[in-house]
Design a protein around this motif. Structure first.
Motif, PDB file in Angstrom:
ATOM      1  N   PRO A 209       0.819  -1.212   0.000  1.00 49.60           N
ATOM      2  CA  PRO A 209       0.000   0.000   0.000  1.00 49.60           C
ATOM      3  C   PRO A 209       0.860   1.272   0.000  1.00 49.60           C
ATOM      4  N   SER A 210       1.983   1.276   0.750  1.00 49.42           N
ATOM      5  CA  SER A 210       2.820   2.486   0.821  1.00 49.42           C
ATOM      6  C   SER A 210       3.431   2.831  -0.542  1.00 49.42           C
ATOM      7  N   ASN A 211       3.573   1.861  -1.426  1.00 48.21           N
ATOM      8  CA  ASN A 211       4.116   2.132  -2.759  1.00 48.21           C
ATOM      9  C   ASN A 211       3.048   2.376  -3.811  1.00 48.21           C
ATOM     10  N   VAL A 212       1.916   1.686  -3.697  1.00 47.19           N
ATOM     11  CA  VAL A 212       0.961   1.770  -4.818  1.00 47.19           C
ATOM     12  C   VAL A 212      -0.271   2.628  -4.528  1.00 47.19           C
ATOM     13  N   ASP A 213      -0.577   2.857  -3.256  1.00 43.16           N
ATOM     14  CA  ASP A 213      -1.819   3.595  -2.962  1.00 43.16           C
ATOM     15  C   ASP A 213      -1.640   5.112  -3.063  1.00 43.16           C
ATOM     16  N   ASP A 214      -0.394   5.593  -2.990  1.00 44.46           N
ATOM     17  CA  ASP A 214      -0.126   7.032  -3.128  1.00 44.46           C
ATOM     18  C   ASP A 214       0.281   7.300  -4.585  1.00 44.46           C
ATOM     19  N   PRO A 215      -0.555   8.059  -5.326  1.00 46.93           N
ATOM     20  CA  PRO A 215      -0.285   8.236  -6.766  1.00 46.93           C
ATOM     21  C   PRO A 215       1.099   8.827  -7.055  1.00 46.93           C
ATOM     22  N   THR A 216       1.593   9.705  -6.169  1.00 46.44           N
ATOM     23  CA  THR A 216       2.910  10.314  -6.437  1.00 46.44           C
ATOM     24  C   THR A 216       4.008   9.258  -6.327  1.00 46.44           C
ATOM     25  N   VAL A 217       3.930   8.424  -5.289  1.00 44.23           N
ATOM     26  CA  VAL A 217       4.946   7.374  -5.118  1.00 44.23           C
ATOM     27  C   VAL A 217       4.853   6.382  -6.279  1.00 44.23           C
ATOM     28  N   LEU A 218       3.638   5.976  -6.605  1.00 46.94           N
ATOM     29  CA  LEU A 218       3.459   4.993  -7.687  1.00 46.94           C
ATOM     30  C   LEU A 218       3.979   5.542  -9.013  1.00 46.94           C
ATOM     31  N   SER A 229      13.773   0.120 -18.224  1.00 46.30           N
ATOM     32  CA  SER A 229      13.426  -0.752 -19.354  1.00 46.30           C
ATOM     33  C   SER A 229      14.038  -0.255 -20.665  1.00 46.30           C
ATOM     34  N   GLU A 230      14.572   0.971 -20.646  1.00 47.22           N
ATOM     35  CA  GLU A 230      15.297   1.436 -21.841  1.00 47.22           C
ATOM     36  C   GLU A 230      16.651   0.713 -21.945  1.00 47.22           C
ATOM     37  N   ASP A 231      17.176   0.221 -20.807  1.00 48.36           N
ATOM     38  CA  ASP A 231      18.452  -0.521 -20.819  1.00 48.36           C
ATOM     39  C   ASP A 231      18.231  -2.024 -20.988  1.00 48.36           C
ATOM     40  N   VAL A 232      17.279  -2.550 -20.239  1.00 49.62           N
ATOM     41  CA  VAL A 232      17.054  -4.005 -20.186  1.00 49.62           C
ATOM     42  C   VAL A 232      15.545  -4.245 -20.149  1.00 49.62           C
ATOM     43  N   PRO A 233      15.035  -5.266 -20.877  1.00 43.85           N
ATOM     44  CA  PRO A 233      13.594  -5.533 -20.820  1.00 43.85           C
ATOM     45  C   PRO A 233      13.124  -5.799 -19.391  1.00 43.85           C
ATOM     46  N   VAL A 234      11.922  -5.309 -19.079  1.00 42.60           N
ATOM     47  CA  VAL A 234      11.359  -5.475 -17.739  1.00 42.60           C
ATOM     48  C   VAL A 234      10.048  -6.254 -17.842  1.00 42.60           C
ATOM     49  N   ILE A 235       9.926  -7.312 -17.034  1.00 41.20           N
ATOM     50  CA  ILE A 235       8.658  -8.061 -16.949  1.00 41.20           C
ATOM     51  C   ILE A 235       8.026  -7.760 -15.597  1.00 41.20           C
ATOM     52  N   PHE A 236       6.782  -7.361 -15.610  1.00 39.51           N
ATOM     53  CA  PHE A 236       6.119  -6.867 -14.401  1.00 39.51           C
ATOM     54  C   PHE A 236       4.740  -7.534 -14.266  1.00 39.51           C
ATOM     55  N   PRO A 237       4.676  -8.666 -13.546  1.00 38.95           N
ATOM     56  CA  PRO A 237       3.359  -9.268 -13.274  1.00 38.95           C
ATOM     57  C   PRO A 237       2.639  -8.389 -12.240  1.00 38.95           C
ATOM     58  N   VAL A 238       1.438  -7.931 -12.566  1.00 39.44           N
ATOM     59  CA  VAL A 238       0.811  -6.864 -11.778  1.00 39.44           C
ATOM     60  C   VAL A 238      -0.257  -7.422 -10.822  1.00 39.44           C
ATOM     61  N   HIS A 239      -0.047  -7.191  -9.544  1.00 34.80           N
ATOM     62  CA  HIS A 239      -0.993  -7.565  -8.469  1.00 34.80           C
ATOM     63  C   HIS A 239      -2.310  -6.813  -8.699  1.00 34.80           C
ATOM     64  N   PRO A 240      -3.467  -7.416  -8.367  1.00 34.83           N
ATOM     65  CA  PRO A 240      -4.745  -6.732  -8.616  1.00 34.83           C
ATOM     66  C   PRO A 240      -4.852  -5.350  -7.951  1.00 34.83           C
ATOM     67  N   ARG A 241      -4.309  -5.221  -6.743  1.00 29.98           N
ATOM     68  CA  ARG A 241      -4.338  -3.902  -6.071  1.00 29.98           C
ATOM     69  C   ARG A 241      -3.592  -2.877  -6.932  1.00 29.98           C
ATOM     70  N   THR A 242      -2.420  -3.269  -7.432  1.00 29.60           N
ATOM     71  CA  THR A 242      -1.570  -2.370  -8.214  1.00 29.60           C
ATOM     72  C   THR A 242      -2.216  -2.058  -9.571  1.00 29.60           C
ATOM     73  N   SER A 244      -5.300  -1.859 -10.297  1.00 31.88           N
ATOM     74  CA  SER A 244      -6.377  -0.876 -10.163  1.00 31.88           C
ATOM     75  C   SER A 244      -5.795   0.531  -9.914  1.00 31.88           C
ATOM     76  N   ARG A 245      -4.690   0.618  -9.163  1.00 34.46           N
ATOM     77  CA  ARG A 245      -4.076   1.936  -8.920  1.00 34.46           C
ATOM     78  C   ARG A 245      -3.430   2.488 -10.201  1.00 34.46           C
ATOM     79  N   ILE A 246      -2.831   1.606 -11.008  1.00 33.74           N
ATOM     80  CA  ILE A 246      -2.229   2.071 -12.273  1.00 33.74           C
ATOM     81  C   ILE A 246      -3.344   2.565 -13.196  1.00 33.74           C
ATOM     82  N   HIS A 247      -4.443   1.844 -13.197  1.00 32.98           N
ATOM     83  CA  HIS A 247      -5.591   2.239 -14.014  1.00 32.98           C
ATOM     84  C   HIS A 247      -6.069   3.638 -13.612  1.00 32.98           C
ATOM     85  N   ASP A 248      -6.108   3.884 -12.285  1.00 37.61           N
ATOM     86  CA  ASP A 248      -6.554   5.192 -11.785  1.00 37.61           C
ATOM     87  C   ASP A 248      -5.628   6.337 -12.247  1.00 37.61           C
ATOM     88  N   LEU A 249      -4.334   6.031 -12.424  1.00 37.55           N
ATOM     89  CA  LEU A 249      -3.393   7.087 -12.852  1.00 37.55           C
ATOM     90  C   LEU A 249      -3.684   7.549 -14.278  1.00 37.55           C
TER      91      LEU A 249
END
Ligand code: UD1
Length: 361
Positions: A209-218, A229-242, A244-249
């Motif tokens: 929550p401290s990383n994903v619930d605050d839009p500025t931190v997220l 990811s500009e240097d190396v490919p990044v794979i990011f499996p996204v937790h449902p809480r996260t 929904s917060r990314i969607h809100d951004l």
């Protein structure tokens, strides 16, 4: 014959309970066991897929509590769990980890006089803004048996005045599962599916929550992931809480190099973790798994309840600031990883040691 009741609720609970159930099942003349799933996590890929990958028996009771505020979820678990304990009258209830299901079920048992064993006891971040820290402190105070994964756990419990006779240093049960299933995970050829080569990608998870619930931190963390990811490919499996917060951004992210994917099952995530050049996470368990695998890990938090992963393993705390994360990731990618060792009793046999203590009980 001892009747043991296990509780699972959220994703990190499954790989902790699976090896204990398997070890108890080897002694059917001594132990009878039941599994209760609170339903704290309920999506297929947050729950059912773990039963399949970990070859766990279906739960004997499913409480279907679902999501809610901390108070609502904890209360719902307690209200649904109490009649199950009263009906089955187990000799001991085993709770694992630090999620709301852990503290809720331990509290029910403590109030009606059923013995509780806490697996993964004694871990402390000393950060009481984390809901898990509250869950750990309270669960340990009301448990009858405390199984610690590392010696710092013993020290913390002793400092808090816990009776020495209750504390058993048994090692890390989650590593039991990893040791058993790594060969099977590697057979699944998951890297091909994500179009990456071994040791040429970064794996990311985020859900605190401290990383994903605050839009500025997220936003800062996502910006860091985009830059890395500009240097190396990044794979990011996204937790449902996260998710929904990314969607809100409501911001677009570059899909070419930053692969946002659904949460993965146990075997596939393990294969991706083992093959990664670097893991960036805020999870507790992943700090331990990367230490065991010898894969460098950056933890996007100011503290950890698992200090042994810093002192002996491959973990490093970075905090959640964008520049800090990018700098630490670039440095880690440049430098060969330093030396690390597997902490004591992270050897694949922790569950057997737990069963021995339960038998003596
Ligand atoms: C919980 C644990 C955390 C653990 C994490 C692992 C607590 C206090 N937190 O956090 O310690 O590290 O699990 O994943 O117990 N949701 C779904 N589907 C699901 C489950 C959750 O969509 O199957 C969504 C819901 O919107 C829910 C939110 O995720 O409100 C949060 O779920 P919750 O169980 O409250 O906490 P987690 O963040 O998953």
């Amino acid at each position: 014959m001892l009747k043991i009741m296990h509780v699972v609720g959220a994703r990190p609970n499954f790989p902790k309970v699976a090896p204990i159930m398997a070890a108890l099942a080897k002694q059917p003349d001594r132990f009878d066991q039941l599994l209760v799933h609170t339903g704290q996590h309920y999506d297929y890929n947050m729950s059912q897929i773990f039963f399949e990958h970990l070859e766990m028996p279906a739960p004997d009771a499913y409480l279907n509590v679902g999501s809610g505020s901390h108070a609502a979820q904890t209360a719902a678990i307690m209200t649904s769990f109490e009649p199950i304990v009263l009906k089955h009258r187990p000799d001991c209830v085993v709770v694992v980890g630090d999620v709301n299901s852990t503290v809720a079920c331990a509290l029910v048992c403590a109030k009606i006089g059923v013995r509780v064993a806490h697996v993964e006891a004694g871990l402390r971040s000393r950060d009481r803004t984390m809901p898990e820290e509250i869950n750990r402190l309270l669960t340990d105070q009301i448990s009858d048996l405390l199984f610690t994964p590392s010696k710092d756990g013993n020290e913390n419990l002793i400092r808090e005045g816990v009776d020495l006779a209750k504390i058993h240093f048994v090692g890390n049960v989650m590593i039991d599962t990893l040791v058993k299933l790594l060969p099977k995970a590697l057979q699944r050829n998951k890297l091909k599916e994500f179009n990456v080569e071994a040791k040429e990608y970064i794996l990311v998870t985020l859900h605190r929550p401290s990383n994903v619930d605050d839009p500025t931190v997220l936003r800062g963390i996502l910006q860091a992931m985009v830059e890395i990811s500009e240097d190396v490919p990044v794979i990011f499996p996204v937790h449902p809480r996260t998710r929904s917060r990314i969607h809100d951004l409501n911001e677009s992210l570059p899909k070419q190099t930053l692969q946002l994917v659904e949460p993965l099952g146990y075997l596939d995530f393990l294969a991706l973790m083992n093959g990664a050049k670097l893991v960036v996470t805020d999870s507790g368990g992943i700090q331990e798994e990367t230490t065991y695998l010898g894969v460098p890990c950056l933890t996007a938090r100011p503290n950890t309840e698992r200090p042994v992963t810093l002192s002996e393993g491959t973990n490093r705390l970075t905090g959640s600031n964008c520049h800090g994360l990018v700098g630490a990731a670039r440095e880690s990618l440049r430098r060969p990883s330093g030396s690390s060792r597997k902490p004591d009793l992270w050897d694949g046999h922790a569950a057997e040691r737990i069963v021995e203590v339960l038998h003596k009980m």
